[in-house]
Enzyme design. Structure first.
Site, PDB file in Angstrom:
ATOM      1  N   ASN A  11       0.883  -1.169   0.000  1.00  0.00           N
ATOM      2  CA  ASN A  11       0.000   0.000   0.000  1.00  0.00           C
ATOM      3  C   ASN A  11       0.921   1.218   0.000  1.00  0.00           C
ATOM      4  OD1 ASN A  11      -1.694   2.129   0.685  1.00  0.00           O
ATOM      5  ND2 ASN A  11      -2.793   1.011   2.285  1.00  0.00           N
ATOM      6  N   LYS A  18       3.001   0.904   3.291  1.00  0.00           N
ATOM      7  CA  LYS A  18       2.573  -0.059   4.295  1.00  0.00           C
ATOM      8  C   LYS A  18       2.569  -1.411   3.610  1.00  0.00           C
ATOM      9  CE  LYS A  18      -0.550   3.039   6.787  1.00  0.00           C
ATOM     10  NZ  LYS A  18      -1.943   3.365   7.064  1.00  0.00           N
ATOM     11  N   ARG A  96      -2.284  -1.684  -3.770  1.00  0.00           N
ATOM     12  CA  ARG A  96      -3.361  -0.694  -3.730  1.00  0.00           C
ATOM     13  C   ARG A  96      -3.040   0.344  -4.799  1.00  0.00           C
ATOM     14  NH1 ARG A  96      -4.035   4.286   0.364  1.00  0.00           N
ATOM     15  NH2 ARG A  96      -6.072   5.012  -0.329  1.00  0.00           N
ATOM     16  N   HIS A 185     -10.762   5.344  -1.341  1.00  0.00           N
ATOM     17  CA  HIS A 185     -10.825   4.490  -0.143  1.00  0.00           C
ATOM     18  C   HIS A 185     -11.858   3.370  -0.322  1.00  0.00           C
ATOM     19  CE1 HIS A 185      -9.504   8.266   2.311  1.00  0.00           C
ATOM     20  NE2 HIS A 185      -8.439   7.491   2.133  1.00  0.00           N
ATOM     21  N   HIS A 213     -14.609   6.865   6.902  1.00  0.00           N
ATOM     22  CA  HIS A 213     -13.197   6.450   6.897  1.00  0.00           C
ATOM     23  C   HIS A 213     -12.365   7.688   7.226  1.00  0.00           C
ATOM     24  CE1 HIS A 213      -9.571   4.264   5.246  1.00  0.00           C
ATOM     25  NE2 HIS A 213      -9.164   5.523   5.203  1.00  0.00           N
ATOM     26  N   LEU A 214     -11.886   7.747   8.472  1.00  0.00           N
ATOM     27  CA  LEU A 214     -11.178   8.941   8.935  1.00  0.00           C
ATOM     28  C   LEU A 214      -9.721   8.589   9.238  1.00  0.00           C
ATOM     29  CD1 LEU A 214     -13.940  10.114  11.477  1.00  0.00           C
ATOM     30  CD2 LEU A 214     -13.809  10.606   9.020  1.00  0.00           C
ATOM     31  N   ARG A 246      -5.538  18.129   3.938  1.00  0.00           N
ATOM     32  CA  ARG A 246      -6.349  18.581   2.798  1.00  0.00           C
ATOM     33  C   ARG A 246      -7.594  19.325   3.278  1.00  0.00           C
ATOM     34  NH1 ARG A 246      -6.566  12.637   0.276  1.00  0.00           N
ATOM     35  NH2 ARG A 246      -4.601  12.113   1.283  1.00  0.00           N
ATOM     36  N   MET A 288      -4.519  13.743  15.180  1.00  0.00           N
ATOM     37  CA  MET A 288      -5.622  13.992  16.109  1.00  0.00           C
ATOM     38  C   MET A 288      -5.196  13.803  17.564  1.00  0.00           C
ATOM     39  SD  MET A 288      -8.649  15.168  16.070  1.00  0.00           S
ATOM     40  CE  MET A 288      -9.397  15.051  14.445  1.00  0.00           C
ATOM     41  N   GLU A 389      -7.488  -2.703   4.853  1.00  0.00           N
ATOM     42  CA  GLU A 389      -7.358  -2.627   3.392  1.00  0.00           C
ATOM     43  C   GLU A 389      -6.401  -3.702   2.881  1.00  0.00           C
ATOM     44  OE1 GLU A 389      -6.491   1.577   4.129  1.00  0.00           O
ATOM     45  OE2 GLU A 389      -7.439   2.025   2.219  1.00  0.00           O
TER      46      GLU A 389
END
Ligand SMILES: Nc1ncnc2c1ncn2[C@@H]1O[C@H](COP(=O)(O)OP(=O)(O)O)[C@@H](O)[C@H]1O
Ligand SMILES: CC(=O)OP(=O)(O)O
Ligand SMILES: [Mg+2]
Length: 407
Positions: A11, A18, A96, A185, A213-214, A246, A288, A389
């Site tokens: 990914n 990842k 991905r 996503h 999806h955060l 973004r 966050m 994912e």
């Protein structure tokens, strides 16, 4: 010789890779890892061997110049545990790919022609598709004999009705330049909407779910009976929710204004909106966890950034409620969605009339799997559903490479 059953999933993001190595007999993970801050002087490589490996988690910092160097580092880490890319047990490599345009609605075995199409889409996914291409080409060079499978972020959203996928701009111009809403996503939205139905003990074909999806990038989707009917990202992954770096939705005239009045170039505005906006633009932090910490200290910029983030999220929950007509569940996923209890509580606060509520005790709990956080009386289930994912990409890759998936 035994049939190969392992799948490596890559990914590749704008500044990170990842990866997971899975054994598809039971979809168990043999190793997971991350290379981040690619292109910076202190890139970080973290590698964790899992089931049966017996080896320890390893972490190191080193300058990793580009994605090709990152892939080499991944190959080296795997080789140190005897899980190298030269293994005859490897059946395929799954990638991905963020933008697949309209053409790729299914996972696809990579050919030169597929690569050319992914390349053609670089202008509409400038942060992502180039990294995805490097990942594929490097993997091909290491294992030219293996099927390389591309799994597209856009695929799940190709079922959106035109009322949702078209912008209200001149049709000829839009069609000439393939301007429409694609959504991203998708692997996560598909996986999480299915897992949410499972958590409710119902068939995906019966339920309507709003998936939030955060992560660093963030998007919402409305999924009806297993099909996506609306999503918040558009032509590119810039539209919609407030994200780490973004802006999400803005009046498009802001761009002309910045060009004409502030004298900024298109590229400068692109960088502003993609990399210096969102949470980082509002308060200097895109993580966050850091924002929660600063709010705890009474920091007003962090507070406002949080409030703007949550306000946008709440608007989308309301909008998708209206689009779906009936909602069975709202599912929070990805880094922020899975971990930030204050975001979940604030996004749903005041929506009791819509049947939405969060139980403070359940919301504050920490646990691994999918779980409900709404009180028993609530009409709509609110859930935390971890996304995966990589595992989903592995499943699709192995199926396409001719493997029998049992998990
Ligand atoms: N414990 C936590 N509390 C709050 N936010 C968290 C926590 N852990 C991770 N996050 C958030 O999740 C983000 C990363 O999410 P992730 O889904 O891994 O993103 P991506 O896949 O886009 O890199 C971080 O930037 C941070 O904002
Ligand atoms: C499409 C997208 O925004 O991806 P990510 O969240 O990995 O940046
Ligand atoms: Mg992500």
């Amino acid at each position: 010789m035994t049939t190969p059953t392992r799948v490596l999933v890559l990914n590749s993001g704008s500044s990170s890779v990842k990866y997971q190595l899975l054994d598809m007999r039971d979809a168990s993970r043999l190793a997971v890892g991350l290379v981040e801050r690619i292109g910076e002087s202190s890139s970080r490589v973290a590698h964790t061997p899992l089931e049966g490996g017996g080896a320890e988690r390893r972490e190191r910092t080193a300058p990793i110049a580009d994605h090709a160097a990152a892939l080499k580092a991944v190959a080296e880490e795997l080789a140190r545990d005897g899980l190298g890319l030269d293994s005859p047990e490897l059946a395929a490599i799954g990638h991905r790919v963020v933008h697949g345009g309209l053409r790729f609605t299914e996972p696809t075995v990579v050919t030169e022609e597929v690569l050319a199409e992914i390349e053609r889409l670089v202008p509409v996914a400038p942060l992502h598709n180039p990294a995805n291409l490097t990942g594929i080409r490097t993997a091909q060079a290491l294992r030219p004999d293996l099927p390389q499978v591309a799994v597209f972020d856009t695929a799940f959203h190709t079922t959106m009705p035109e009322a949702a996928s078209r912008y209200a701009i001149d049709v000829e111009t839009a069609d000439a330049h393939r301007i429409r809403r694609y959504g991203f996503h998708g692997t996560s939205h598909a996986y999480v909407s299915r897992a949410t139905a499972e958590l409710l003990g119902r068939d995906p074909s019966e339920v309507n779910v709003i998936v939030l999806h955060l992560g660093n990038g963030a998007s919402a989707s409305a999924v009806s009976g297993g099909r996506c009917v609306e999503t918040s990202m558009g032509l590119t992954p810039l539209e919609g929710l407030v994200m780490g770096t973004r802006s999400g939705d803005i009046d498009p005239a802001v761009i002309f204004h910045l060009q004409r009045v502030a004298g900024m170039s298109a590229d400068e505005i692109d960088t502003l909106l993609n990399k210096r906006s969102g949470l980082v633009g509002l308060c200097g932090d895109n993580d966050m966890r850091e924002i929660h910490r600063r709010i705890g200290e009474g920091d007003p910029a962090a507070r406002l950034a949080f409030d703007i983030y949550v306000h946008r999220l709440k608007k989308y929950i309301g909008a998708y409620y209206a689009v779906l007509g009936r909602v069975d569940a709202v599912a929070f996923t990805a880094g922020v969605g899975e971990n930030a209890a204050p975001v979940r509580a604030a996004a749903v606060a005041g929506l009791e009339e819509l049947g939405l509520a969060v139980d403070a005790g359940l919301n504050a709990e920490r646990s691994e799997g999918a779980r409900l956080i709404s009180p028993g009386y609530a009409r709509v289930a609110v859930a935390v559903v971890p996304t995966d994912e990589e595992r989903e990409i592995a499943r699709q890759t192995f199926a396409l490479a001719g493997g029998e998936v049992n998990a």
